[in-house]
Design a protein around this motif. Structure first.
Motif, short mmCIF file in Angstrom:
data_model
loop_
_atom_site.label_atom_id
_atom_site.label_comp_id
_atom_site.label_asym_id
_atom_site.label_seq_id
_atom_site.Cartn_x
_atom_site.Cartn_y
_atom_site.Cartn_z
N GLU A 30 -0.81 3.15 -12.45
CA GLU A 30 0.14 4.04 -13.12
C GLU A 30 1.51 3.35 -13.23
O GLU A 30 1.92 2.60 -12.35
CB GLU A 30 0.27 5.34 -12.33
N HIS A 31 2.23 3.62 -14.32
CA HIS A 31 3.56 3.05 -14.52
C HIS A 31 4.58 3.91 -13.77
O HIS A 31 4.54 5.13 -13.83
CB HIS A 31 3.91 2.99 -16.00
N LEU A 32 5.49 3.25 -13.05
CA LEU A 32 6.44 3.94 -12.19
C LEU A 32 7.85 3.42 -12.43
O LEU A 32 8.05 2.24 -12.70
CB LEU A 32 6.05 3.69 -10.73
N GLU A 33 8.81 4.32 -12.35
CA GLU A 33 10.23 3.98 -12.41
C GLU A 33 10.85 4.29 -11.06
O GLU A 33 10.53 5.30 -10.44
CB GLU A 33 10.96 4.81 -13.47
N ALA A 34 11.76 3.44 -10.61
CA ALA A 34 12.52 3.68 -9.38
C ALA A 34 14.00 3.77 -9.74
O ALA A 34 14.55 2.85 -10.34
CB ALA A 34 12.27 2.56 -8.38
N TRP A 35 14.62 4.89 -9.38
CA TRP A 35 16.02 5.15 -9.68
C TRP A 35 16.81 5.17 -8.39
O TRP A 35 16.33 5.64 -7.36
CB TRP A 35 16.16 6.50 -10.37
N GLU A 36 18.03 4.66 -8.45
CA GLU A 36 18.93 4.69 -7.30
C GLU A 36 20.33 5.00 -7.80
O GLU A 36 20.82 4.34 -8.71
CB GLU A 36 18.90 3.33 -6.58
N ASN A 37 20.94 6.03 -7.23
CA ASN A 37 22.28 6.47 -7.64
C ASN A 37 22.37 6.70 -9.14
O ASN A 37 23.35 6.34 -9.78
CB ASN A 37 23.34 5.45 -7.20
N GLY A 38 21.33 7.30 -9.71
CA GLY A 38 21.32 7.64 -11.12
C GLY A 38 21.07 6.48 -12.06
O GLY A 38 21.18 6.63 -13.27
N MET A 39 20.74 5.30 -11.53
CA MET A 39 20.49 4.13 -12.36
C MET A 39 19.06 3.64 -12.17
O MET A 39 18.56 3.57 -11.04
CB MET A 39 21.46 3.00 -12.01
N LEU A 40 18.42 3.29 -13.28
CA LEU A 40 17.08 2.71 -13.22
C LEU A 40 17.18 1.31 -12.66
O LEU A 40 17.91 0.47 -13.18
CB LEU A 40 16.48 2.68 -14.63
N CYS A 41 16.47 1.03 -11.56
CA CYS A 41 16.58 -0.29 -10.95
C CYS A 41 15.26 -1.06 -10.92
O CYS A 41 15.29 -2.29 -10.83
CB CYS A 41 17.20 -0.21 -9.56
N HIS A 42 14.12 -0.38 -11.01
CA HIS A 42 12.83 -1.08 -11.01
C HIS A 42 11.84 -0.30 -11.87
O HIS A 42 11.83 0.93 -11.86
CB HIS A 42 12.25 -1.19 -9.60
N GLY A 44 7.49 -0.73 -13.00
CA GLY A 44 6.30 -1.54 -12.81
C GLY A 44 5.06 -0.70 -12.68
O GLY A 44 5.07 0.52 -12.87
N VAL A 45 3.97 -1.38 -12.31
CA VAL A 45 2.66 -0.77 -12.20
C VAL A 45 2.31 -0.62 -10.71
O VAL A 45 2.48 -1.56 -9.93
CB VAL A 45 1.60 -1.64 -12.90
N VAL A 46 1.84 0.56 -10.33
CA VAL A 46 1.49 0.85 -8.94
C VAL A 46 0.31 -0.01 -8.50
O VAL A 46 -0.72 -0.04 -9.16
CB VAL A 46 1.15 2.35 -8.76
N GLU A 47 0.49 -0.73 -7.38
CA GLU A 47 -0.58 -1.56 -6.82
C GLU A 47 -1.13 -1.01 -5.51
O GLU A 47 -2.31 -1.19 -5.22
CB GLU A 47 -0.08 -2.98 -6.58
N GLU A 48 -0.27 -0.38 -4.72
CA GLU A 48 -0.69 0.13 -3.41
C GLU A 48 0.20 1.30 -3.04
O GLU A 48 1.39 1.29 -3.35
CB GLU A 48 -0.57 -0.98 -2.36
N ILE A 49 -0.38 2.30 -2.38
CA ILE A 49 0.36 3.52 -2.03
C ILE A 49 0.15 3.82 -0.55
O ILE A 49 -0.98 3.79 -0.07
CB ILE A 49 -0.15 4.72 -2.86
N ARG A 66 5.95 -8.62 -6.76
CA ARG A 66 5.49 -7.43 -6.02
C ARG A 66 6.69 -6.86 -5.28
O ARG A 66 7.43 -7.58 -4.62
CB ARG A 66 4.38 -7.82 -5.05
N LYS A 67 6.90 -5.54 -5.40
CA LYS A 67 8.08 -4.90 -4.83
C LYS A 67 7.67 -3.66 -4.06
O LYS A 67 6.90 -2.84 -4.56
CB LYS A 67 9.04 -4.52 -5.97
N MET A 68 8.18 -3.51 -2.83
CA MET A 68 7.96 -2.30 -2.05
C MET A 68 9.12 -1.35 -2.30
O MET A 68 10.28 -1.74 -2.20
CB MET A 68 7.87 -2.61 -0.56
N LEU A 69 8.78 -0.11 -2.63
CA LEU A 69 9.79 0.92 -2.88
C LEU A 69 9.64 2.03 -1.86
O LEU A 69 8.53 2.50 -1.61
CB LEU A 69 9.63 1.48 -4.29
#
Length: 85
Positions: A30-42, A44-49, A66-69
Motif C-alpha cells: 500500500e502507498h503511504l504518506e508520512a507527515w510531520e508538523n503539517g508537512m509531507l516528509c516521506h 513510499g510503499v509499505v514493506e513491513e508493519i 528503506r525507511k522506518m516510520l
C-alpha cells in the motif's frame, strides 16, 4: 515522549486534509504518506508493519531507500487513489 504499547497504533495525529491510518489496517504494498508538523516528509510503499511497536517500514518513492516510520513522530496516512476524469 513515551508511548504505551496499547496506544502506539492510535497515537498518530489527525490531519485536516485526510484521515490517519491505523497500522493494523495497512497492507503490504500500500502507498503511504508520512507527515510531520503539517508537512509531507516521506512517501513510499509499505514493506513491513509492526503495530505492536508503532512502526512501519516503507520503500521510499524516488530514492528507493528503506525507511522506518514511527507513529509517535509522524502522522501516517494512505495516499488517495488517483481517478481518471
Amino acid at each position: 515522549m513515551k508511548v504505551d504499547l496499547m496506544d502506539a497504533e492510535t497515537s498518530a495525529r489527525e490531519l485536516d486534509n485526510g484521515s490517519t491510518c491505523k497500522l493494523s489496517a495497512l497492507r503490504l504494498g500500500e502507498h503511504l504518506e508520512a507527515w510531520e508538523n503539517g508537512m509531507l516528509c516521506h512517501t513510499g510503499v509499505v514493506e513491513e508493519i509492526a503495530p505492536e511497536l508503532g512502526v512501519v517500514w516503507i520503500r521510499e518513492r524516488g530514492l528507493g531507500a528503506r525507511k522506518m516510520l514511527s507513529t509517535d513522530q509522524h502522522c501516517l496516512r494512505t495516499e488517495k487513489p488517483v481517478t481518471a476524469g
